[in-house]
Design a protein around this motif. Structure first.
Motif, PDB file in Angstrom:
ATOM      1  N   ASP A 173       0.780  -1.263  -0.008  1.00 42.32           N
ATOM      2  CA  ASP A 173      -0.034  -0.134  -0.053  1.00 42.32           C
ATOM      3  C   ASP A 173       0.933   1.234  -0.029  1.00 42.32           C
ATOM      4  OD1 ASP A 173      -1.625   2.317   1.970  1.00 42.32           O
ATOM      5  OD2 ASP A 173      -3.026   1.075   0.648  1.00 42.32           O
ATOM      6  N   PRO A 174       0.732   2.145  -1.000  1.00 40.65           N
ATOM      7  CA  PRO A 174       1.462   3.444  -1.131  1.00 40.65           C
ATOM      8  C   PRO A 174       1.505   4.248   0.122  1.00 40.65           C
ATOM      9  CG  PRO A 174       0.463   3.228  -3.124  1.00 40.65           C
ATOM     10  CD  PRO A 174      -0.328   2.141  -1.988  1.00 40.65           C
ATOM     11  N   LEU A 175       0.299   4.224   0.838  1.00 40.26           N
ATOM     12  CA  LEU A 175       0.117   5.027   1.952  1.00 40.26           C
ATOM     13  C   LEU A 175       0.817   4.591   3.122  1.00 40.26           C
ATOM     14  CD1 LEU A 175      -0.909   7.684   3.283  1.00 40.26           C
ATOM     15  CD2 LEU A 175      -3.133   6.416   3.633  1.00 40.26           C
ATOM     16  N   ARG A 176       0.943   3.207   3.371  1.00 39.17           N
ATOM     17  CA  ARG A 176       1.474   2.675   4.428  1.00 39.17           C
ATOM     18  C   ARG A 176       2.948   2.466   3.994  1.00 39.17           C
ATOM     19  NH1 ARG A 176      -2.370  -2.918   5.384  1.00 39.17           N
ATOM     20  NH2 ARG A 176      -4.190  -1.625   6.324  1.00 39.17           N
ATOM     21  N   PHE A 221       8.704   6.838   7.226  1.00 39.48           N
ATOM     22  CA  PHE A 221       8.896   7.897   8.288  1.00 39.48           C
ATOM     23  C   PHE A 221       9.111   7.144   9.621  1.00 39.48           C
ATOM     24  CE2 PHE A 221       6.821   9.932  12.187  1.00 39.48           C
ATOM     25  CZ  PHE A 221       7.335  11.155  11.916  1.00 39.48           C
ATOM     26  N   ILE A 222       8.634   5.940   9.952  1.00 42.70           N
ATOM     27  CA  ILE A 222       8.897   5.210  11.205  1.00 42.70           C
ATOM     28  C   ILE A 222      10.338   4.771  11.334  1.00 42.70           C
ATOM     29  CG2 ILE A 222       8.348   3.013  12.557  1.00 42.70           C
ATOM     30  CD1 ILE A 222       5.365   3.688  11.613  1.00 42.70           C
ATOM     31  N   PHE A 223      10.929   4.328  10.302  1.00 41.81           N
ATOM     32  CA  PHE A 223      12.124   3.640  10.221  1.00 41.81           C
ATOM     33  C   PHE A 223      13.109   4.637  10.026  1.00 41.81           C
ATOM     34  CE2 PHE A 223       9.756  -0.222   9.239  1.00 41.81           C
ATOM     35  CZ  PHE A 223      10.631  -1.287   9.924  1.00 41.81           C
ATOM     36  N   LEU A 224      12.893   5.872   9.677  1.00 41.49           N
ATOM     37  CA  LEU A 224      13.924   7.042   9.578  1.00 41.49           C
ATOM     38  C   LEU A 224      14.277   7.501  11.178  1.00 41.49           C
ATOM     39  CD1 LEU A 224      12.909   9.165   6.601  1.00 41.49           C
ATOM     40  CD2 LEU A 224      15.116   7.966   7.025  1.00 41.49           C
ATOM     41  N   VAL A 225      12.848   7.569  11.894  1.00 41.31           N
ATOM     42  CA  VAL A 225      13.040   7.899  13.000  1.00 41.31           C
ATOM     43  C   VAL A 225      13.758   6.596  14.159  1.00 41.31           C
ATOM     44  CG1 VAL A 225      11.688   8.101  15.146  1.00 41.31           C
ATOM     45  CG2 VAL A 225      10.928   9.199  13.135  1.00 41.31           C
ATOM     46  N   PHE A 226      13.365   5.473  13.800  1.00 42.58           N
ATOM     47  CA  PHE A 226      14.153   4.558  14.635  1.00 42.58           C
ATOM     48  C   PHE A 226      15.337   4.189  14.379  1.00 42.58           C
ATOM     49  CE2 PHE A 226       9.845   3.600  15.849  1.00 42.58           C
ATOM     50  CZ  PHE A 226       9.907   2.793  17.028  1.00 42.58           C
ATOM     51  N   TYR A 227      15.613   4.343  13.023  1.00 39.61           N
ATOM     52  CA  TYR A 227      16.998   4.256  12.536  1.00 39.61           C
ATOM     53  C   TYR A 227      18.081   5.140  13.042  1.00 39.61           C
ATOM     54  CZ  TYR A 227      21.249   3.211   9.732  1.00 39.61           C
ATOM     55  OH  TYR A 227      22.580   3.148   9.223  1.00 39.61           O
ATOM     56  N   GLY A 228      17.513   6.577  12.827  1.00 39.28           N
ATOM     57  CA  GLY A 228      18.277   7.605  13.214  1.00 39.28           C
ATOM     58  C   GLY A 228      18.664   7.666  14.655  1.00 39.28           C
ATOM     59  N   GLY A 229      17.430   7.274  15.493  1.00 35.51           N
ATOM     60  CA  GLY A 229      17.533   7.257  16.970  1.00 35.51           C
ATOM     61  C   GLY A 229      18.537   6.220  17.398  1.00 35.51           C
ATOM     62  N   THR A 230      18.508   5.073  16.409  1.00 37.95           N
ATOM     63  CA  THR A 230      19.469   4.063  16.795  1.00 37.95           C
ATOM     64  C   THR A 230      20.772   4.623  16.642  1.00 37.95           C
ATOM     65  OG1 THR A 230      17.850   2.206  16.123  1.00 37.95           O
ATOM     66  CG2 THR A 230      20.361   1.757  16.215  1.00 37.95           C
ATOM     67  N   ILE A 231      21.378   4.884  15.471  1.00 40.69           N
ATOM     68  CA  ILE A 231      22.339   5.538  15.565  1.00 40.69           C
ATOM     69  C   ILE A 231      23.075   6.782  16.394  1.00 40.69           C
ATOM     70  CG2 ILE A 231      23.998   6.588  13.580  1.00 40.69           C
ATOM     71  CD1 ILE A 231      23.445   3.699  12.904  1.00 40.69           C
ATOM     72  N   LEU A 271      15.726  -1.024   3.777  1.00 42.17           N
ATOM     73  CA  LEU A 271      14.349  -0.834   3.670  1.00 42.17           C
ATOM     74  C   LEU A 271      13.754   0.461   3.386  1.00 42.17           C
ATOM     75  CD1 LEU A 271      12.139  -2.912   6.277  1.00 42.17           C
ATOM     76  CD2 LEU A 271      11.840  -0.456   5.658  1.00 42.17           C
ATOM     77  N   ILE A 272      14.415   1.506   3.776  1.00 42.81           N
ATOM     78  CA  ILE A 272      14.067   2.801   3.697  1.00 42.81           C
ATOM     79  C   ILE A 272      14.286   3.046   2.180  1.00 42.81           C
ATOM     80  CG2 ILE A 272      14.527   5.299   4.250  1.00 42.81           C
ATOM     81  CD1 ILE A 272      15.486   4.302   6.940  1.00 42.81           C
ATOM     82  N   VAL A 273      15.280   2.943   1.634  1.00 43.87           N
ATOM     83  CA  VAL A 273      15.231   3.314   0.219  1.00 43.87           C
ATOM     84  C   VAL A 273      14.428   2.383  -0.626  1.00 43.87           C
ATOM     85  CG1 VAL A 273      16.978   2.981  -1.803  1.00 43.87           C
ATOM     86  CG2 VAL A 273      17.883   3.762   0.334  1.00 43.87           C
ATOM     87  N   ASP A 274      14.105   0.919  -0.335  1.00 40.89           N
ATOM     88  CA  ASP A 274      13.109   0.181  -1.140  1.00 40.89           C
ATOM     89  C   ASP A 274      11.730   0.765  -0.846  1.00 40.89           C
ATOM     90  OD1 ASP A 274      15.283  -1.207  -2.150  1.00 40.89           O
ATOM     91  OD2 ASP A 274      14.828  -2.869  -0.696  1.00 40.89           O
ATOM     92  N   SER A 275      11.558   1.612  -0.026  1.00 41.70           N
ATOM     93  CA  SER A 275      10.316   2.046   0.392  1.00 41.70           C
ATOM     94  C   SER A 275       9.915   3.174  -0.807  1.00 41.70           C
ATOM     95  CB  SER A 275      10.051   2.718   1.593  1.00 41.70           C
ATOM     96  OG  SER A 275      10.145   1.855   2.524  1.00 41.70           O
ATOM     97  N   PHE A 276      10.834   3.784  -1.459  1.00 41.89           N
ATOM     98  CA  PHE A 276      10.663   4.476  -2.668  1.00 41.89           C
ATOM     99  C   PHE A 276      10.532   4.093  -3.972  1.00 41.89           C
ATOM    100  CE2 PHE A 276      12.553   7.086   0.774  1.00 41.89           C
ATOM    101  CZ  PHE A 276      11.653   8.211   0.859  1.00 41.89           C
ATOM    102  N   SER A 277      10.862   2.632  -3.916  1.00 41.27           N
ATOM    103  CA  SER A 277      11.049   2.067  -5.423  1.00 41.27           C
ATOM    104  C   SER A 277       9.640   1.055  -5.490  1.00 41.27           C
ATOM    105  CB  SER A 277      12.144   1.123  -5.390  1.00 41.27           C
ATOM    106  OG  SER A 277      13.350   1.909  -5.016  1.00 41.27           O
ATOM    107  N   ALA A 278       9.210   0.872  -6.731  1.00 39.26           N
ATOM    108  CA  ALA A 278       8.158   0.473  -7.225  1.00 39.26           C
ATOM    109  C   ALA A 278       8.435  -1.413  -7.062  1.00 39.26           C
ATOM    110  CB  ALA A 278       7.512   0.719  -8.522  1.00 39.26           C
ATOM    111  N   LYS A 279       9.594  -1.500  -7.595  1.00 39.33           N
ATOM    112  CA  LYS A 279      10.393  -2.707  -7.450  1.00 39.33           C
ATOM    113  C   LYS A 279      11.399  -3.042  -6.831  1.00 39.33           C
ATOM    114  CE  LYS A 279      10.974  -6.600 -10.659  1.00 39.33           C
ATOM    115  NZ  LYS A 279      11.208  -7.104 -12.154  1.00 39.33           N
TER     116      LYS A 279
END
Length: 307
Positions: free
Chosen positions: A18-21, A27-37, A79-87
């Motif tokens: 789902d595109p919206l999801r 957003f969620i993974f950017l927050v979590f990964y940024g917080g982790t680093i 995972l974050i980069v792939d979220s912008f890709s259709a395939k």
């Protein structure tokens, strides 16, 4: 080399179609990964430059934060980069490297947690012998053993995977390459291979978790002979370690100790131990540890005074 392998790349289906999801996932993974680093980097810098954090416990905490950062990095950026890709395409070689990195840094974290439990056992149950048993040379030997053991574990996984033939389809119903989704695509009966994986990854997680829980039970029982202040401090430290162990080992045992089947909940469980646990570890070890918080304040104070 892979046997009878006609697949040169895999297509990851990701967490959702789902595109919206997908935007929410980014957003969620950017927050979590940024917080982790950020969180783990703060711990690493604090331990490196603070003279008050030179004990073996913080020596091992340094490597736990390092392994957390690397463990999360094997998954989150792609995972974050792939979220912008259709395939979401990943080559065969990249997939194998991702599996190796996941299990290498995951097992490194497990080894470090075991050594941290051993350090607390010696500190609490054998305090007079602590400086002799947990001297610097011993800690260095243990960390070298952890790196070697992690390399052996990761290499074993890859050797088993490379013997699996993949002749199509190449759709991985996951957001990363891992053992169960890949075995589902193999063009052969994977019962024996899965048994070997369970004996490797599953046994490592289960045995390590049992050892950790037994060691902390022994530690907590021994606290009865300590002063009220000593019990409070030791209980706070041990509670932090137990929380981290449960957060890491619970999902790992669920994933790697069962027959070769994939469940809908697998993705969320994998998210929790690959992204969530590395994010939570710095919070657990800083918010519940007065020494680390005080050391961070002193370093911040010194930095602001020199500017």
């Amino acid at each position: 080399m892979p046997q009878n392998n006609s697949v040169t790349e895999f297509v990851l289906l990701g967490l959702t179609q789902d595109p919206l999801r997908q935007k929410l996932v980014v957003f969620i993974f950017l927050v979590f990964y940024g917080g982790t680093i950020v969180g783990n980097t703060l711990i690493i810098v604090t331990i490196t430059f603070s003279p008050t954090l030179g004990s073996p416990m913080y020596f091992f905490l340094f490597y736990l934060s390092l392994s957390d950062s690397c463990f999360s990095t094997t998954m989150a950026p792609r995972l974050i980069v792939d979220s912008f890709s259709a395939k979401k395409v990943i080559s065969y070689n990249e997939c194998m490297i991702q599996v190796f990195a996941l299990h290498f840094f995951g097992s490194l974290e497990i080894f470090v947690l075991i050594f941290m439990a051993a350090d607390r056992y010696v500190a609490i149950c054998k305090p007079l012998r602590y400086p002799t048993i947990m001297r610097r040379q011993v800690c260095l030997i243990l960390i070298v053993f952890a790196w070697i053991g992690s390399f052996v574990h990761g290499t074993t996984q890859i050797i088993l995977l490379l013997r699996l033939p993949f002749c199509g389809p190449n759709l991985i119903d996951h957001y990363c390459c891992d053992l169960q989704p890949l075995m589902k695509l193999a063009c052969m009966d994977t019962y024996m291979v899965n048994l070997l994986f369970v004996c490797n990854s599953g046994a490592l997680c289960s045995f390590s978790f049992i050892v950790l829980m037994i060691s902390y039970i022994v530690i907590l029982r021994s606290l009865r002979n300590h002063s009220a202040e000593g019990r409070k401090k030791a209980l706070s430290t041990c509670t932090s370690h137990i929380i981290v162990a449960v957060l890491l080992f619970g999902p790992c045992i669920f994933i790697y100790t069962r027959p070769p089947t994939t469940l809908p909940i697998d993705k969320m469980v994998a998210v929790f131990y690959t992204i969530g646990t590395p994010f939570l570890n710095p919070l657990v070890y800083t918010l519940r540890n007065a020494e680390v918080k005080n050391a961070m304040r002193r370093l911040w104070y010194i930095k602001t005074m020199t500017e």
